[in-house]
Design a protein around this motif. Structure first.
Motif, PDB file in Angstrom:
ATOM      1  N   ILE A 114      33.121  78.739  70.748  1.00  0.00           N
ATOM      2  CA  ILE A 114      32.889  79.286  72.094  1.00  0.00           C
ATOM      3  C   ILE A 114      31.829  80.391  72.045  1.00  0.00           C
ATOM      4  CG2 ILE A 114      33.941  80.504  74.039  1.00  0.00           C
ATOM      5  CD1 ILE A 114      36.541  78.993  73.432  1.00  0.00           C
ATOM      6  N   ASP A 115      32.020  81.366  71.141  1.00  0.00           N
ATOM      7  CA  ASP A 115      31.022  82.430  71.032  1.00  0.00           C
ATOM      8  C   ASP A 115      29.670  81.894  70.578  1.00  0.00           C
ATOM      9  OD1 ASP A 115      32.933  84.204  71.808  1.00  0.00           O
ATOM     10  OD2 ASP A 115      33.325  85.022  69.802  1.00  0.00           O
ATOM     11  N   ALA A 116      29.696  80.819  69.784  1.00  0.00           N
ATOM     12  CA  ALA A 116      28.451  80.224  69.290  1.00  0.00           C
ATOM     13  C   ALA A 116      27.806  79.297  70.314  1.00  0.00           C
ATOM     14  CB  ALA A 116      28.718  79.454  67.997  1.00  0.00           C
ATOM     15  N   LYS A 117      28.448  79.183  71.510  1.00  0.00           N
ATOM     16  CA  LYS A 117      27.914  78.391  72.616  1.00  0.00           C
ATOM     17  C   LYS A 117      27.826  76.893  72.295  1.00  0.00           C
ATOM     18  CE  LYS A 117      25.191  82.229  74.484  1.00  0.00           C
ATOM     19  NZ  LYS A 117      26.330  82.750  75.215  1.00  0.00           N
ATOM     20  N   LEU A 118      28.662  76.457  71.376  1.00  0.00           N
ATOM     21  CA  LEU A 118      28.783  75.020  71.135  1.00  0.00           C
ATOM     22  C   LEU A 118      29.715  74.398  72.169  1.00  0.00           C
ATOM     23  CD1 LEU A 118      29.093  74.983  67.255  1.00  0.00           C
ATOM     24  CD2 LEU A 118      27.211  74.056  68.589  1.00  0.00           C
ATOM     25  N   VAL A 119      30.644  75.195  72.648  1.00  0.00           N
ATOM     26  CA  VAL A 119      31.589  74.771  73.676  1.00  0.00           C
ATOM     27  C   VAL A 119      31.564  75.824  74.783  1.00  0.00           C
ATOM     28  CG1 VAL A 119      34.034  74.372  74.171  1.00  0.00           C
ATOM     29  CG2 VAL A 119      33.049  73.488  72.074  1.00  0.00           C
ATOM     30  N   SER A 120      31.707  75.375  76.013  1.00  0.00           N
ATOM     31  CA  SER A 120      31.595  76.274  77.167  1.00  0.00           C
ATOM     32  C   SER A 120      32.612  77.415  77.127  1.00  0.00           C
ATOM     33  CB  SER A 120      31.777  75.479  78.458  1.00  0.00           C
ATOM     34  OG  SER A 120      31.854  76.353  79.561  1.00  0.00           O
ATOM     35  N   SER A 121      32.188  78.581  77.610  1.00  0.00           N
ATOM     36  CA  SER A 121      33.060  79.758  77.658  1.00  0.00           C
ATOM     37  C   SER A 121      34.193  79.597  78.676  1.00  0.00           C
ATOM     38  CB  SER A 121      32.242  81.004  77.995  1.00  0.00           C
ATOM     39  OG  SER A 121      31.610  80.850  79.257  1.00  0.00           O
ATOM     40  N   VAL A 122      34.126  78.562  79.533  1.00  0.00           N
ATOM     41  CA  VAL A 122      35.221  78.368  80.498  1.00  0.00           C
ATOM     42  C   VAL A 122      36.539  78.063  79.789  1.00  0.00           C
ATOM     43  CG1 VAL A 122      33.647  77.525  82.291  1.00  0.00           C
ATOM     44  CG2 VAL A 122      34.815  75.894  80.805  1.00  0.00           C
ATOM     45  N   PHE A 123      36.458  77.667  78.494  1.00  0.00           N
ATOM     46  CA  PHE A 123      37.680  77.328  77.759  1.00  0.00           C
ATOM     47  C   PHE A 123      38.276  78.523  77.020  1.00  0.00           C
ATOM     48  CE2 PHE A 123      35.199  73.250  77.690  1.00  0.00           C
ATOM     49  CZ  PHE A 123      35.978  72.600  78.636  1.00  0.00           C
ATOM     50  N   ARG A 124      37.585  79.661  77.042  1.00  0.00           N
ATOM     51  CA  ARG A 124      38.073  80.822  76.298  1.00  0.00           C
ATOM     52  C   ARG A 124      39.491  81.230  76.750  1.00  0.00           C
ATOM     53  NH1 ARG A 124      35.496  84.870  73.529  1.00  0.00           N
ATOM     54  NH2 ARG A 124      33.468  84.146  74.298  1.00  0.00           N
ATOM     55  N   GLU A 125      39.686  81.283  78.053  1.00  0.00           N
ATOM     56  CA  GLU A 125      40.953  81.778  78.583  1.00  0.00           C
ATOM     57  C   GLU A 125      42.122  80.912  78.133  1.00  0.00           C
ATOM     58  OE1 GLU A 125      43.220  82.643  82.865  1.00  0.00           O
ATOM     59  OE2 GLU A 125      41.132  81.965  82.847  1.00  0.00           O
ATOM     60  N   ILE A 126      41.984  79.587  78.209  1.00  0.00           N
ATOM     61  CA  ILE A 126      43.108  78.720  77.875  1.00  0.00           C
ATOM     62  C   ILE A 126      43.390  78.739  76.377  1.00  0.00           C
ATOM     63  CG2 ILE A 126      41.811  76.550  77.600  1.00  0.00           C
ATOM     64  CD1 ILE A 126      45.272  77.043  79.223  1.00  0.00           C
ATOM     65  N   VAL A 127      42.342  78.858  75.559  1.00  0.00           N
ATOM     66  CA  VAL A 127      42.532  78.910  74.101  1.00  0.00           C
ATOM     67  C   VAL A 127      43.226  80.215  73.712  1.00  0.00           C
ATOM     68  CG1 VAL A 127      41.351  79.017  71.867  1.00  0.00           C
ATOM     69  CG2 VAL A 127      40.614  77.356  73.588  1.00  0.00           C
ATOM     70  N   GLU A 128      42.778  81.322  74.279  1.00  0.00           N
ATOM     71  CA  GLU A 128      43.398  82.608  73.958  1.00  0.00           C
ATOM     72  C   GLU A 128      44.829  82.697  74.496  1.00  0.00           C
ATOM     73  OE1 GLU A 128      40.578  85.489  75.375  1.00  0.00           O
ATOM     74  OE2 GLU A 128      39.358  85.361  73.540  1.00  0.00           O
ATOM     75  N   THR A 129      45.077  82.042  75.625  1.00  0.00           N
ATOM     76  CA  THR A 129      46.447  81.992  76.153  1.00  0.00           C
ATOM     77  C   THR A 129      47.353  81.227  75.188  1.00  0.00           C
ATOM     78  OG1 THR A 129      45.654  82.078  78.438  1.00  0.00           O
ATOM     79  CG2 THR A 129      47.884  81.236  78.092  1.00  0.00           C
ATOM     80  N   ALA A 130      46.882  80.099  74.664  1.00  0.00           N
ATOM     81  CA  ALA A 130      47.665  79.324  73.689  1.00  0.00           C
ATOM     82  C   ALA A 130      47.932  80.150  72.436  1.00  0.00           C
ATOM     83  CB  ALA A 130      46.926  78.037  73.332  1.00  0.00           C
ATOM     84  N   ARG A 131      46.953  80.950  72.042  1.00  0.00           N
ATOM     85  CA  ARG A 131      47.128  81.809  70.862  1.00  0.00           C
ATOM     86  C   ARG A 131      48.210  82.859  71.081  1.00  0.00           C
ATOM     87  NH1 ARG A 131      42.296  85.726  70.232  1.00  0.00           N
ATOM     88  NH2 ARG A 131      43.436  86.609  71.998  1.00  0.00           N
ATOM     89  N   ASP A 132      48.211  83.457  72.286  1.00  0.00           N
ATOM     90  CA  ASP A 132      49.065  84.618  72.535  1.00  0.00           C
ATOM     91  C   ASP A 132      50.404  84.279  73.187  1.00  0.00           C
ATOM     92  OD1 ASP A 132      46.960  86.141  71.552  1.00  0.00           O
ATOM     93  OD2 ASP A 132      46.091  86.437  73.561  1.00  0.00           O
ATOM     94  N   ASN A 133      50.493  83.091  73.825  1.00  0.00           N
ATOM     95  CA  ASN A 133      51.712  82.781  74.585  1.00  0.00           C
ATOM     96  C   ASN A 133      51.978  81.287  74.586  1.00  0.00           C
ATOM     97  OD1 ASN A 133      53.887  82.754  76.289  1.00  0.00           O
ATOM     98  ND2 ASN A 133      52.753  83.376  78.128  1.00  0.00           N
ATOM     99  N   GLU A 134      52.628  80.817  73.530  1.00  0.00           N
ATOM    100  CA  GLU A 134      52.895  79.380  73.412  1.00  0.00           C
ATOM    101  C   GLU A 134      53.805  78.882  74.527  1.00  0.00           C
ATOM    102  OE1 GLU A 134      54.663  76.166  70.147  1.00  0.00           O
ATOM    103  OE2 GLU A 134      54.245  78.233  69.526  1.00  0.00           O
ATOM    104  N   GLY A 135      54.593  79.768  75.117  1.00  0.00           N
ATOM    105  CA  GLY A 135      55.525  79.372  76.164  1.00  0.00           C
ATOM    106  C   GLY A 135      54.928  79.347  77.557  1.00  0.00           C
ATOM    107  N   PHE A 136      53.644  79.595  77.672  1.00  0.00           N
ATOM    108  CA  PHE A 136      52.955  79.586  78.973  1.00  0.00           C
ATOM    109  C   PHE A 136      53.104  78.215  79.649  1.00  0.00           C
ATOM    110  CE2 PHE A 136      49.006  78.810  81.411  1.00  0.00           C
ATOM    111  CZ  PHE A 136      49.052  79.880  82.300  1.00  0.00           C
ATOM    112  N   ASN A 137      53.094  78.193  80.985  1.00  0.00           N
ATOM    113  CA  ASN A 137      53.186  76.936  81.730  1.00  0.00           C
ATOM    114  C   ASN A 137      51.803  76.265  81.752  1.00  0.00           C
ATOM    115  OD1 ASN A 137      53.799  74.811  83.372  1.00  0.00           O
ATOM    116  ND2 ASN A 137      54.045  76.034  85.240  1.00  0.00           N
ATOM    117  N   PHE A 138      51.518  75.476  80.742  1.00  0.00           N
ATOM    118  CA  PHE A 138      50.187  74.886  80.591  1.00  0.00           C
ATOM    119  C   PHE A 138      49.910  73.785  81.603  1.00  0.00           C
ATOM    120  CE2 PHE A 138      51.014  76.623  76.318  1.00  0.00           C
ATOM    121  CZ  PHE A 138      49.880  77.415  76.181  1.00  0.00           C
TER     122      PHE A 138
END
Length: 775
Positions: A634-658
């Motif tokens: 994401i930071d290397a701009k290989l993948v869009s930054s729009v995915f940052r939020e969902i990836v970081e949410t998965a990292r920090d809160n596995e129980g989130f309502n995905f």
């Protein structure tokens, strides 16, 4: 001796921790295999049974080390040690838990298994008579030991596209097969200066080839530059996506010799500018044995016959080398302990393993040959048989190998018995090379044999074990691979071989070598003998043909598994890609609930982990996976930054309502998959510096016509393509489907030769989609 890598203790500890994770179900089998196999630990055909392959550079090992290896095997309940065709020794039939103390015990005696498998620099071969041959140029063993130490100290020697094999020969006789390895060095002296003739890109596996002569002479000081440049060339341009086309020789097939040599020169010159890594040759004085045994005189016809067959004088006056044959390279630990204790009388430099799975003694004073003969007789070694019978080479075959089709050791035993009972003058055949492999791979080195066999499935009214027959390899100044001549059932292999030798012995006086015979009359003779055995009786008429040698079960390939040799970290890409595809299918059938939430979390995880290895990242936990993906994609701009939020949410809160972010998560999976599909053979991304993979796709070529030519053999697939193109207008787009193998290797090139454009080549499972623009 080679020096152990400084990281070895940490490597063993890490491997031990992975065993715990694997056995508790926290580590996927493929990831575990990707670490285990490069450590030289293979799972054998019987599930949960393992083998440890011990690196012995150039086949060197001291009697003390050999005894200790046998004691280690004995302690951990191994009933078998095996000498390989790459001059190593394997401890077979051990429990996974015992592999860790085995590795630790090996380290204590200066030995390691690291690099014994996987996509690594493998054991380096050396002429078995290097240092003692009367006609050698110079002893190449020290160079092989030093190069081993140099290469296994580098981490990038263990993350190559595929295995990388090196060999050193002490003369142009090339008895270490330098011309047939990825990188081969042949000793030369020019104007009083030591150096090497160098071969690059040889190989004896699938699509084998003789190496290309890179240098006719380079000084010995350039040894490390050449090895590092060849390894870097392979690392940069080897095919990491398709392991079936991943060996260095496939770079030559793809780019051509001139281009590969140009790329090598670029890297070679780059290295020379960077730092001084000139090789500094070692000098050492040979220590001749001081033997405490009482000499034993033996004056029998059998002893003289044995001496003629198995003993040879060395360049050192009064010293001899002796072949100690092992059937199939196998020996029990107790017997090897006794043998090691006896050999210890002759000093530390008294053993070499050979490419023919035997042990060679060296530096045996003339007066002790009687002692050697008597001891080997008591040990049960076959000392009274012709050399040919004790130098048959057979890979492990379907007995223990997961890829094996045929029981090669059973075939070898049957062949040995047939030849022993025959009226053939076997001593006149000398050390003629007979090699048997259980499958099309070349672990048995059949393509460099005088007469070779490799396993296949024959079909009549049902399957039966059979072999392709190859013949006529030439080793030395004019290297040549054996040619395929005919096919033979496993049941007929012994009688067929006896017939071939009988015909050759009739004409032997006309030819200098068996290879010359094959090139002359032999190929036609062997083919004609094959015709004699062509008719295979139906199962009801003769069941013998449908049982392999040594088996009481009707022949089947049901137990055949996936090979381990190519196991590497890049296999994880396929694991995660398959996970992504399976989850996508399940999502349509899982509308809501905790199951849906878990599937979506798993999809984020697999998408985040899938390509990390291409950036050199190997995170140890889930948090590391997500962090590495954010940083390297994401930071290397290989993948869009729009995915940052969902990836970081998965990292920090596995129980989130995905489920609220289901479409975003699916877009992430599509983006990563698209990035993978745009990756080249070297795992480089074509769209680096261009738009993000999550941006709308560029419009694709509009296909005018589609044709499926799977199952159509060459050259008819090309003919049908030409016919279809003839119906289209200039600029029209044709998509064709082709099988992997010869079709995809030949048809696109032929299309280009007709002036058309190949717009896209895309592999789909085991076939290819080819998009063509008509000229």
């Amino acid at each position: 001796m080679y020096s152990l890598p400084k990281t070895l203790s940490d490597d063993i500890k890490y491997f031990e921790s992975l065993i715990d994770e694997f056995q508790s179900g926290r580590l996927e089998p493929v990831k575990f295999k990707a670490i285990r196999v490069p450590m030289g630990i293979y799972e054998q055909r019987k599930d949960s049974t393992y083998m440890v392959r011990v690196r012995c550079a150039g086949g060197f090992i001291t009697p003390g080390q050999l005894k200790k290896v046998a004691e280690i095997a004995n302690h951990y309940h191994s009933n078998l040690l095996h000498l390989t065709t790459r001059q190593e020794i394997q401890i077979q039939n051990v429990d996974l838990r015992d592999t860790v103390p085995i590795l630790q015990n090996l380290k204590e005696i200066g030995l390691s298994s690291k690099g014994g498998g996987g996509n690594t620099v493998r054991n380096i071969l050396v002429s078995v008579d290097s240092g003692i041959a009367r006609d050698e140029v110079f002893d190449v063993a020290p160079y092989a030991a030093d190069l081993t130490s140099w290469l296994i100290a580098k981490s990038d020697s263990f993350t190559l596209p595929r295995k990388f094999k090196i060999a050193f020969s002490n003369s142009d006789h090339d008895n270490s097969l330098a011309a047939f390895n990825d990188l081969g060095f042949v000793a030369q002296v020019k104007d009083g200066k030591r150096g090497f003739k160098v071969f690059l890109g040889g190989g004896i596996g699938s699509k084998p080839t003789v190496g290309h002569q890179l240098f006719d002479f380079v000084p010995e000081e350039d040894l490390y530059y050449i090895a590092d440049a060849a390894k870097e060339l392979f690392s940069r341009y080897g095919n990491r996506k398709n392991k079936h086309k991943a060996r260095l020789r496939f770079v030559f097939y793809k780019l051509g010799k001139d281009e590969v040599f140009r790329l090598f020169s670029e890297i070679y010159n780059e290295l020379k500018k960077l730092e001084d890594i000139s090789y500094k040759p070692r000098t050492y004085d040979a220590v001749l044995p001081s033997v405490s045994l009482a000499p034993k005189a033996v004056e029998t016809v059998e002893f003289e016959q044995w001496k003629k067959r198995y003993a040879s004088g060395q360049q050192q006056a009064g010293l001899w080398t002796v072949i100690v044959p092992f059937e199939h390279g196998n020996i029990e630990p107790a017997a090897l302990i006794r043998l090691s204790e006896f050999i210890a009388h002759f000093g530390d430099d008294s053993i070499r393993f050979s490419l023919r799975q035997n042990l060679h003694l060296r530096n045996i004073p003339d007066q002790y040959l009687g002692n050697v003969y008597s001891f080997l007789s008591r040990l049960g070694v076959n000392v009274n048989e012709p050399l040919l019978l004790n130098t048959l080479v057979a890979c492990t075959g379907a007995d223990t190998c997961r890829l094996g089709l045929c029981l090669t050791k059973g075939a070898s035993n049957a062949l040995r018995k047939t030849l022993a009972k025959s009226d053939l003058q076997l001593d006149k055949l000398g050390d003629l090379r007979v090699n048997i492999s259980g499958c099309p791979n070349s672990c048995g080195q059949q393509v460099v044999s005088d007469l070779g066999f490799y396993g296949k499935v024959g079909r009549n009214d049902r399957m039966y074990p059979a072999y392709h027959v190859v013949a006529g390899a030439s080793i030395g100044s004019n290297p040549k691979l054996a040619e395929k001549v005919t096919e033979i059932s496993a049941y007929d292999l012994p009688a067929f071989t006896a017939d071939v030798f009988r015909e050759y012995l009739k004409k032997q006086d006309r030819y200098k070598t068996f290879s010359a015979y094959v090139e002359g009359e032999g190929k036609a003779d062997i083919a004609a003998i094959g015709e004699k055995y062509k008719e295979i009786p139906a199962f009801v008429d003769d069941k013998n043909y449908y049982f392999d040698w040594g088996s009481d079960q009707i022949f089947s390939v049901a137990a055949k598994g996936v090979g381990e040799c190519s196991a590497g970290l890049f296999d994880m890409i396929d694991v995660d890609l398959n996970t992504i595809n399976k989850i996508r299918e399940k999502l349509d059938k899982t509308p809501s609930g905790s199951k849906l939430n878990q599937l979506l979390y798993n999809l984020i995880f697999a998408s985040s982990r899938m390509l990390l290895i291409t950036r050199g990242a190997e995170p140890k936990d889930t948090t590391g996976v997500f962090n590495e993906f954010v940083g390297k994609f994401i930071d290397a701009k290989l993948v869009s930054s729009v995915f940052r939020e969902i990836v970081e949410t998965a990292r920090d809160n596995e129980g989130f309502n995905f489920s609220e972010k289901k479409e975003t998560i699916l877009d992430l999976a599509r983006a990563v998959t698209s990035l993978y599909e745009g990756m080249d053979d070297s795992l480089q991304f074509k769209n680096i510096g261009s738009a993000s993979v999550s941006d709308p796709e560029q419009p694709k070529h509009k296909v005018t016509s589609n044709k499926d030519f799977r199952g159509v053999a060459c050259p008819m697939n090309f003919v049908k393509t030409k016919i279809e193109l003839s119906t289209l207008k200039s600029g029209d787009i044709l998509e064709i489907l082709l099988d992997d193998g010869e079709p995809i290797e030949n048809v696109p090139g032929s299309i280009k030769g007709e002036g058309h454009k190949v717009l896209d080549l895309k592999q789909v499972d085991n076939y290819w989609s080819v998009t063509i623009e008509k000229a």
